[in-house]
Design a protein around this motif. Structure first.
Motif, PDB file in Angstrom:
ATOM      1  N   ILE A 117     -13.831 -36.764  46.972  1.00 52.15           N
ATOM      2  CA  ILE A 117     -15.075 -35.926  47.251  1.00 52.15           C
ATOM      3  C   ILE A 117     -14.842 -34.625  47.810  1.00 52.15           C
ATOM      4  CG2 ILE A 117     -17.016 -36.337  48.644  1.00 52.15           C
ATOM      5  CD1 ILE A 117     -16.933 -39.265  48.128  1.00 52.15           C
ATOM      6  N   ALA A 118     -13.919 -34.594  49.058  1.00 48.31           N
ATOM      7  CA  ALA A 118     -13.702 -33.359  49.774  1.00 48.31           C
ATOM      8  C   ALA A 118     -13.325 -32.296  49.031  1.00 48.31           C
ATOM      9  CB  ALA A 118     -12.889 -33.592  51.066  1.00 48.31           C
ATOM     10  N   GLN A 119     -12.488 -32.563  47.926  1.00 47.70           N
ATOM     11  CA  GLN A 119     -11.678 -31.453  47.287  1.00 47.70           C
ATOM     12  C   GLN A 119     -12.344 -31.189  46.020  1.00 47.70           C
ATOM     13  OE1 GLN A 119      -7.381 -32.137  47.313  1.00 47.70           O
ATOM     14  NE2 GLN A 119      -7.439 -32.531  49.647  1.00 47.70           N
ATOM     15  N   SER A 120     -13.080 -31.997  45.486  1.00 44.68           N
ATOM     16  CA  SER A 120     -13.660 -31.763  44.239  1.00 44.68           C
ATOM     17  C   SER A 120     -14.203 -30.516  43.744  1.00 44.68           C
ATOM     18  CB  SER A 120     -14.760 -33.071  43.851  1.00 44.68           C
ATOM     19  OG  SER A 120     -14.238 -34.115  43.457  1.00 44.68           O
ATOM     20  N   ARG A 121     -15.046 -29.987  44.794  1.00 42.09           N
ATOM     21  CA  ARG A 121     -15.642 -28.647  44.714  1.00 42.09           C
ATOM     22  C   ARG A 121     -14.608 -27.569  44.307  1.00 42.09           C
ATOM     23  NH1 ARG A 121     -20.075 -27.168  49.426  1.00 42.09           N
ATOM     24  NH2 ARG A 121     -19.977 -25.290  48.008  1.00 42.09           N
ATOM     25  N   ALA A 122     -13.373 -27.692  44.916  1.00 43.32           N
ATOM     26  CA  ALA A 122     -12.503 -26.660  44.501  1.00 43.32           C
ATOM     27  C   ALA A 122     -11.970 -26.775  43.206  1.00 43.32           C
ATOM     28  CB  ALA A 122     -11.233 -26.845  45.491  1.00 43.32           C
ATOM     29  N   TYR A 123     -12.368 -27.849  42.298  1.00 44.49           N
ATOM     30  CA  TYR A 123     -11.787 -28.064  41.105  1.00 44.49           C
ATOM     31  C   TYR A 123     -13.072 -27.988  40.208  1.00 44.49           C
ATOM     32  CZ  TYR A 123      -7.273 -28.877  43.351  1.00 44.49           C
ATOM     33  OH  TYR A 123      -6.084 -28.695  43.875  1.00 44.49           O
ATOM     34  N   LEU A 150     -20.916 -39.278  52.203  1.00 40.73           N
ATOM     35  CA  LEU A 150     -19.500 -38.542  52.046  1.00 40.73           C
ATOM     36  C   LEU A 150     -19.954 -37.355  51.044  1.00 40.73           C
ATOM     37  CD1 LEU A 150     -16.838 -41.173  51.837  1.00 40.73           C
ATOM     38  CD2 LEU A 150     -17.142 -39.477  53.566  1.00 40.73           C
ATOM     39  N   LEU A 151     -20.785 -37.590  50.026  1.00 34.11           N
ATOM     40  CA  LEU A 151     -20.964 -36.689  48.856  1.00 34.11           C
ATOM     41  C   LEU A 151     -22.050 -35.894  49.307  1.00 34.11           C
ATOM     42  CD1 LEU A 151     -21.637 -39.186  46.005  1.00 34.11           C
ATOM     43  CD2 LEU A 151     -19.884 -37.412  45.926  1.00 34.11           C
ATOM     44  N   ALA A 152     -22.871 -36.120  50.262  1.00 33.52           N
ATOM     45  CA  ALA A 152     -23.972 -35.079  50.828  1.00 33.52           C
ATOM     46  C   ALA A 152     -23.270 -34.137  51.755  1.00 33.52           C
ATOM     47  CB  ALA A 152     -25.025 -35.967  51.541  1.00 33.52           C
ATOM     48  N   GLU A 153     -22.253 -34.357  52.411  1.00 33.86           N
ATOM     49  CA  GLU A 153     -21.505 -33.367  53.172  1.00 33.86           C
ATOM     50  C   GLU A 153     -20.828 -32.246  52.607  1.00 33.86           C
ATOM     51  OE1 GLU A 153     -18.546 -35.797  55.379  1.00 33.86           O
ATOM     52  OE2 GLU A 153     -20.198 -37.184  56.614  1.00 33.86           O
ATOM     53  N   HIS A 154     -20.656 -32.624  51.039  1.00 37.65           N
ATOM     54  CA  HIS A 154     -19.717 -31.508  50.481  1.00 37.65           C
ATOM     55  C   HIS A 154     -20.555 -30.937  49.168  1.00 37.65           C
ATOM     56  CE1 HIS A 154     -16.281 -32.512  52.620  1.00 37.65           C
ATOM     57  NE2 HIS A 154     -16.344 -33.690  52.511  1.00 37.65           N
ATOM     58  N   PHE A 155     -21.620 -31.681  48.908  1.00 40.16           N
ATOM     59  CA  PHE A 155     -22.453 -31.193  47.722  1.00 40.16           C
ATOM     60  C   PHE A 155     -23.972 -30.896  48.250  1.00 40.16           C
ATOM     61  CE2 PHE A 155     -18.820 -33.385  45.715  1.00 40.16           C
ATOM     62  CZ  PHE A 155     -18.305 -32.566  44.759  1.00 40.16           C
ATOM     63  N   LYS A 156     -24.678 -30.016  47.205  1.00 43.05           N
ATOM     64  CA  LYS A 156     -25.909 -29.619  47.616  1.00 43.05           C
ATOM     65  C   LYS A 156     -26.952 -30.707  47.175  1.00 43.05           C
ATOM     66  CE  LYS A 156     -25.511 -24.525  47.936  1.00 43.05           C
ATOM     67  NZ  LYS A 156     -25.847 -23.495  47.053  1.00 43.05           N
TER      68      LYS A 156
END
Length: 343
Positions: free
Chosen positions: A294-300, A320-326
């Motif tokens: 979850i934490a690193q997905s956005r970078a990929y 967890l998802l809300a911490e990293h995705f809009k």
């Protein structure tokens, strides 16, 4: 590396047994204790890529292999096997079958494992092939010594299992080896995720990454839904990678299968990342792989790329998802599982 596991602590009580021996270590171990033993030579066979990577980095001078089965180099001059019993009995039978088929007659074999993982079944499993003796019980583990009077027959073809999967209008054959998640039938979490993807086929486009590919169920279905995708499949398990490779081959699907600890050996960006991520390491609950995913997905993820995962309802995925995705949506759910779509 982590602190010594209970199994390694039991072995530690018997270090004198291994002095000056040529040792092969295999099975489900999670520390580097065996590499600290004063042996003539210690060879390691790992079926988990993240463990292999850590050990290879720290002990570059040692013979450390990753794969489903050891190569001939692991067996050469070996006179002692230390085998860590895994959590799955069928996986243990598979691993011991190929190990005992290749080891020289007279090899000393030590089997250690946690009692709750079923290590005691080694007594009945091996009794007809030689002499087995329990030599210690401690830390809720058991340690056995075994000496084979005869080799076990081994043909890997006999260990492959196949089942058919029918979803919507898709008919797919799933191939797998012992120790792979959803080995005998499709699990309910993956079933929910796959049906959610069938209901949202526009998500399946461009480059698609299946993290924790297992026996290749998700990969095979998304590739059948949209054969034009560029498919990448990753897992840390050697038997999972072999199973996914065979599943893709059986169904005539093109895809790249890579050993990677989540994103450790992945390059580029993806339009869709799909996963039914594990939340257990052995018998213990472990969220580390999930949190990394979850934490690193956005970078990929490419522009407008999406992460689609399934989770047990009680797990803290939404937070967890809300911490990293809009944006985080639940696109399918039952009383036990939820399918999340994040972008």
């Amino acid at each position: 590396m982590s602190a010594l596991t209970p199994s390694s602590q039991v072995l530690q009580r018997h270090e004198a047994l291994f002095y000056g021996k040529n040792i092969l270590v295999a099975g489900d171990f999670h520390d580097d204790y065996v590499l600290q033993l004063e042996t003539a030579a210690t060879k390691i066979h790992c079926t988990l890529f993240h463990l292999y990577s850590q050990l290879k980095k720290r002990y570059s001078d040692k013979l450390i292999e990753f794969g489903v089965m050891p190569t001939d180099a692991c067996y050469e001059n070996t006179n002692t096997l230390i085998y860590y019993w895994p959590k799955n009995k069928h996986e243990a039978q598979f691993q011991l079958a190929y190990l005992l088929n290749h080891l020289a007659q007279g090899t000393d074999i030590f089997i250690v494992g946690e009692n709750r993982s079923g290590v005691k079944s080694a007594e009945t499993l091996l009794t007809s092939f030689g002499t087995i003796q329990k030599i210690d019980t401690a830390r809720r583990c058991s340690l056995y010594h075994f000496n084979a009077d005869s080799r076990l027959a081994f043909d890997i073809k006999q260990w492959w299992h196949q089942y058919e999967l029918q979803l919507d209008k898709l008919n797919i054959k799933i191939d797998n080896l012992p120790g792979v998640f959803s080995q005998r039938t499709l699990d309910t979490g993956s079933d929910l995720l796959l049906n959610a993807l069938i209901d949202n086929t526009s998500l399946i486009r461009g480059r698609v990454l299946d993290v924790g590919c297992g026996c290749g169920v998700l990969s095979a279905v998304v590739a059948k839904i949209n054969p034009s995708i560029e498919l990448i499949c990753v897992d840390v398990s050697a038997v999972a990678l072999a199973s996914t490779t065979q599943t893709l081959l059986t169904n005539g699907i093109d895809g790249e299968v890579i050993a990677s600890d989540v994103f450790s050996d992945i390059n580029g960006r993806f339009d869709l990342i799909v996963s039914n991520p594990p939340f257990h390491d052995g018998k213990e609950t472990d969220y580390s792989a999930i949190e990394t995913l979850i934490a690193q997905s956005r970078a990929y993820l490419a522009a407008n790329g999406k992460l689609c995962i399934v989770a047990n309802s009680f797990l803290p995925y939404h937070r967890l998802l809300a911490e990293h995705f809009k944006r985080v949506d639940v696109i399918a759910q039952t009383t036990k599982f939820k399918v999340y779509l994040a972008n």
